[in-house]
Design a protein around this motif. Structure first.
Motif, short mmCIF file in Angstrom:
data_model
loop_
_atom_site.label_atom_id
_atom_site.label_comp_id
_atom_site.label_asym_id
_atom_site.label_seq_id
_atom_site.Cartn_x
_atom_site.Cartn_y
_atom_site.Cartn_z
N GLU A 27 116.81 14.18 -5.75
CA GLU A 27 117.90 13.81 -6.98
C GLU A 27 118.33 12.15 -7.54
N GLY A 71 120.74 19.50 -5.55
CA GLY A 71 121.45 18.32 -5.40
C GLY A 71 123.03 18.76 -6.46
N ASN A 72 123.75 18.29 -5.28
CA ASN A 72 125.14 18.32 -5.86
C ASN A 72 125.61 17.42 -7.00
N TRP A 97 128.92 11.74 -7.27
CA TRP A 97 127.97 10.65 -6.49
C TRP A 97 129.15 9.62 -6.45
N ASN A 172 123.65 24.98 -7.08
CA ASN A 172 123.26 24.18 -5.61
C ASN A 172 124.66 24.39 -4.83
N GLU A 173 124.68 24.52 -3.65
CA GLU A 173 125.88 24.71 -2.75
C GLU A 173 127.38 25.21 -3.12
N TYR A 244 121.93 20.06 7.76
CA TYR A 244 121.33 18.62 7.96
C TYR A 244 121.63 17.74 9.93
N GLU A 292 116.45 22.23 1.47
CA GLU A 292 117.13 20.94 1.70
C GLU A 292 117.10 21.27 3.48
N GLN A 349 115.49 13.63 1.49
CA GLN A 349 115.18 14.01 0.09
C GLN A 349 113.56 12.91 0.46
O1 AHR Z 1 121.04 15.84 -0.25
C1 AHR Z 1 121.76 15.56 -0.13
C2 AHR Z 1 123.28 15.90 -0.92
O2 AHR Z 1 123.25 16.93 0.08
C3 AHR Z 1 122.78 17.45 -1.55
O3 AHR Z 1 123.60 16.75 -3.11
C4 AHR Z 1 123.73 18.76 -1.52
O4 AHR Z 1 123.21 19.96 -2.19
C5 AHR Z 1 123.95 18.67 -0.31
O5 AHR Z 1 125.46 18.64 0.60
#
Ligand code: AHR
Length: 499
Positions: A27, A71-72, A97, A172-173, A244, A292, A349
């Motif tokens: 990302e 990703g975000n 970010w 994404n998300e 995660y 992820e 990642q």
């Molecule tokens: O991998 C880090 C972040 O985790 C990603 O940008 C997002 O999709 C998730 O919340």
């Protein structure tokens, strides 16, 4: 010594492994792109500015596919900012970010990097601030040969041949309130359906991933998946899962049992996909893209103090310890056990940002989690057998009864190999594992690799990159077709048998 019996039958298979289950993710975040894979001013850079030391480690991992650019990040990204002459590319605020994005690295550079890394590109489109038109345009830029505005623009940018990107994420998300352009399930489901329809009419060969929940713990989990799929079932091929795990509570037995949670998560999402399938009387099966997954928590505190609007800060730089590697091993086993539905998975990642590979000005090194990922990717080929694990269990705070042993057995018929991946989560006692392998006549043990350390918290660092390394020290024998293996307390094991 505790004992575990493993039961398999050659004919009782789960499915053939899709190698995309060993994919990863880069990302535009922290030092993943800048300083991770791209650093023109580094002595390690090649003529395109790509770090050769990183490329070597990525190639060692044999990563089949890498998700990009987020990703975000993707939910506020204009892909056009990152193509064409570098001097003309704008510096932009990245609201995901809270940094500044220079756009000196973009889509074409990533495609070039992926070629050098021997990997395929999995591209995400922005469905946060943008929509159908942007997705059409970027697909046209990438996959149409020539003769239209965006395909000709690619040719003008120096890329005569189309990139031919086959796997695309629809945002994404989008369920997450933190997401730029966050949507309800109805809003996202409709958008995914319309975007998917248009993208597939432009290139019918592509595969599409719809966003599932961004974690099992989301309040909308399950109803999100059901409603989104209700809208876009026809257009998409995969549904995404993200998860995660952390050990904030410093409860290692509980942390190591997180794979039980992952297993339940996968089973639940399979059920939801099949519920929608039944509701629609569809013949099509939706596959899962666990795009992820990892351990993420070590850097949380440090990240909360970061200065805003700088370029490529040290962000999400988790330094992984030995227990993280054990859990990563267990998570890989869990996904392999579900390989009939988990067809894509991305370790999140790849470099510097919650990653198996770290870089600095002096070189690149392997974090602890590098090793189970490496072993799975290079040895985990073939057909997963339905692996019954009769392991003693222990009680955990968050996951109920957890087995001490996680295990999966793979039949690699092509190379006439049987591969056993196993984790012993027992922190004190070794485990004796037996398995009747008489169906594999004349197969002999060729290696038993162990990843073991007495100190669960030991890390591989720049100064000491080899604190945790695998050794060929495992003890296994096959006697009259019966395998007996000693799994050290707290260990990741790869046992290979060959005819
Ligand atoms: O991998 C880090 C972040 O985790 C990603 O940008 C997002 O999709 C998730 O919340």
């Amino acid at each position: 010594m505790k004992k575990t019996e493993i039961v398999i039958d050659k004919s009782f298979i789960v499915d053939k492994i899709d190698r995309k289950i060993y994919s990863s993710f880069i990302e535009h975040l922290g030092r993943a792109v800048y300083e991770g894979i791209y650093q023109p001013e580094s002595p390690f850079a090649d003529e395109q500015g790509f770090r050769k030391d990183t490329l070597e480690l990525v190639k060692e991992l044999k990563v089949p596919m890498v998700r990009y650019p987020g990703g975000n990040f993707v939910s506020g990204y204009n892909w056009e900012d990152g193509v064409g002459p570098k001097a003309e590319r704008p510096k932009k605020i990245d609201l995901a970010w809270h940094v500044v994005e220079t756009n000196q690295f973009g889509l074409n550079e990533f495609v070039d990097w992926a070629k050098k890394a021997d990997t395929e590109v999995m591209m995400a489109v922005n469905l946060g601030t943008r929509g159908v038109a942007e997705a059409m345009n970027v697909l046209e830029y990438c996959n149409i040969k020539e003769g239209s505005y965006y395909s000709d623009l690619r040719v003008k940018h120096g890329y005569k041949e189309p990139h031919n990107i086959k796997t695309w994420c629809l945002g994404n998300e989008m369920d997450g309130p933190w997401q730029i352009g966050h949507k309800t399930a109805t809003e996202y489901g409709r958008l995914a359906s319309e975007t998917g329809r248009v993208m597939k009419s432009l290139d019918p060969d592509i595969k599409l991933v719809a966003c599932g929940s961004s974690a099992l713990g989301m309040p909308t989990f399950a109803s999100w998946e059901a409603e989104v799929l209700d809208h876009c079932y026809h257009e998409v091929d995969y549904l995404s899962l993200h998860q995660y795990y952390n050990n904030h509570a410093d409860n290692s037995p509980n942390f190591l049992a997180s794979s039980v949670g992952m297993d339940e998560f996968i089973s639940s999402v399979v059920s939801i996909c099949d519920f929608v399938k039944a509701k629609k009387r569809s013949k099509k099966k939706i596959m899962l893209s666990f795009d992820e997954w990892n351990v993420w928590y070590h850097s949380n505190e440090q990240d909360s103090k970061l200065e805003k609007w700088v370029q490529a800060p040290h962000q999400l730089e988790d330094v992984y310890n030995f227990e993280d590697a054990l859990l990563v091993g267990s998570m890989l086993i869990t996904m392999l056990r579900h390989c009939d539905r988990v067809k894509v998975a991305c370790l999140a990642q790849l470099v510097n940002v919650i990653a198996p590979i770290m870089t600095s000005d002096t070189g690149a090194w392997r974090q602890t989690i590098f090793y189970p990922y490496l072993h799975a990717s290079i040895y985990g080929k073939g057909t997963v057998l339905n692996t019954i694990v009769k392991s003693p269990v222990y009680d955990t705070k968050d996951f109920g009864a957890a087995p001490y042993v996680d295990c999966v057995i793979i039949d690699n018929e092509e190379d006439e190999e049987v591969i056993i991946f196993a984790v012993n989560k027992d922190l004190e006692e070794d485990m004796e594992v037996t398995c009747d392998l008489r169906q594999y006549k004349d197969y002999k043990i060729v290696s038993h690799i162990e990843l073991h350390h007495e100190d669960l918290k030991i890390e591989n660092t720049e100064a000491n990159p080899n604190n945790v390394v695998p050794t060929e020290s495992g003890k296994s024998i096959v006697d009259n077709g019966i395998l007996t293996a000693q799994l050290k307390h707290k260990s990741w094991n790869v046992i290979r048998l060959k005819k």
